[in-house]
Design a protein around this motif. Structure first.
Motif, short mmCIF file in Angstrom:
data_model
loop_
_atom_site.label_atom_id
_atom_site.label_comp_id
_atom_site.label_asym_id
_atom_site.label_seq_id
_atom_site.Cartn_x
_atom_site.Cartn_y
_atom_site.Cartn_z
N ARG A 61 -18.20 15.59 21.00
CA ARG A 61 -19.66 14.74 20.09
C ARG A 61 -20.55 14.51 20.77
N TYR A 62 -20.99 13.79 22.37
CA TYR A 62 -21.64 13.86 22.59
C TYR A 62 -21.85 14.36 23.81
N TRP A 66 -19.27 2.56 32.07
CA TRP A 66 -19.76 2.01 30.23
C TRP A 66 -20.95 3.03 30.04
N VAL A 67 -20.97 3.81 28.84
CA VAL A 67 -22.12 4.73 28.43
C VAL A 67 -22.40 4.30 26.98
N ALA A 68 -24.21 4.09 26.97
CA ALA A 68 -24.67 3.39 25.42
C ALA A 68 -23.86 5.00 24.70
N LEU A 69 -23.88 4.10 23.57
CA LEU A 69 -23.09 5.52 22.38
C LEU A 69 -25.01 5.54 21.47
N PRO A 70 -25.06 6.71 21.42
CA PRO A 70 -26.39 7.39 20.69
C PRO A 70 -26.04 6.78 19.16
N LYS A 71 -27.20 6.08 18.67
CA LYS A 71 -27.19 6.22 17.43
C LYS A 71 -26.55 6.95 16.24
N ASP A 89 -27.01 -3.59 18.50
CA ASP A 89 -28.28 -2.20 18.88
C ASP A 89 -27.54 -1.66 20.21
N VAL A 90 -26.93 -2.42 20.54
CA VAL A 90 -26.27 -2.33 22.08
C VAL A 90 -24.82 -1.35 22.65
N ILE A 91 -24.16 -0.73 21.45
CA ILE A 91 -22.69 -0.56 21.52
C ILE A 91 -22.69 0.22 22.75
N ASN A 92 -22.33 -0.38 23.50
CA ASN A 92 -21.47 0.09 24.75
C ASN A 92 -19.89 0.96 24.05
N ILE A 93 -19.31 2.65 25.10
CA ILE A 93 -18.57 2.51 24.94
C ILE A 93 -17.91 2.47 26.29
N PRO A 94 -16.85 1.81 26.58
CA PRO A 94 -16.04 2.46 28.19
C PRO A 94 -16.11 3.93 28.57
#
Length: 206
Positions: free
Chosen positions: A198-199, A102-107, A74-79
């Protein structure tokens, strides 16, 4: 508590507080490269550094232990890469770039996470849509056939711009009206669409 659980909690709390890893380092004196290595290689900090990290988040160790466990899936972080995307005159497009955050990826983007990248915006030509130091998450699927904001490689420079497709050419548009529109032939070798934005993670202004 194992390292993965520790860092998942830290990242969850950071996201809730709208803070990042650099902020933790400023508060604790921990070198940013060291922190990122601990996270990437799933290593626990020593006791003193662990306490400093938790206290920087405004929690005691007991409060931190009681914080809900966050499943890793549930915690997917994108570099977020050092490579900046210009909303101005263009940034050199590097083949290799250092991870800066790192930034959290929206679900909502979870299904395409393997094809998502994140980079900083530099410049003001996309204001008021995008601001300098914003982070954009963009896919790597190229042009999807519709108008929108895209990351492009234009004359060997990296840009984030609004694209409108015409019959034989592409309009490269800045949302800031003081910047002139550019055009390029649809089949030009100087123009390549990396993917659609996308975000956006906006920097707090002021």
């Amino acid at each position: 508590m194992d390292a993965e659980s520790f860092w998942n909690k830290v990242k969850s709390i950071l996201s809730e507080q709208s803070k990042n890893q650099e902020w933790i380092c400023e508060q604790t004196g921990i070198v940013i490269g060291t922190l990122r290595n601990w996270i990437y290689y799933k290593r626990l900090p020593n006791v003193d550094d662990g306490i400093r990290i938790v206290e920087s988040l405004g929690l005691t160790m007991e409060q931190f232990k009681l914080w809900p466990d966050v499943p890793s899936e549930d915690v997917i972080n994108i570099p977020v890469y050092e490579q900046a995307l210009s909303a101005g005159k263009g940034q050199e497009f590097n083949d290799y770039a250092e991870i800066k955050d790192w930034v959290a990826l929206p679900k909502t983007l979870n299904s395409i996470r393997k094809n998502i990248s994140a980079s900083y915006v530099r410049g003001d030509s996309m204001e008021p849509t995008l601001f300098d130091s914003d982070i954009v998450l963009y896919d790597r699927f190229g042009y999807d056939g519709t108008d929108g904001i895209y990351v492009i490689n234009y004359r060997s420079a990296a840009f984030v711009k609004r694209l409108q497709r015409d019959k034989d050419f592409v309009r490269i548009i800045s949302d800031n009206k003081k910047y002139a529109e550019m055009t390029e032939g649809a089949e030009s070798d100087d123009f390549r669409v990396i993917g659609r934005v996308r975000y956006v993670v906006h920097k707090v202004q002021g």
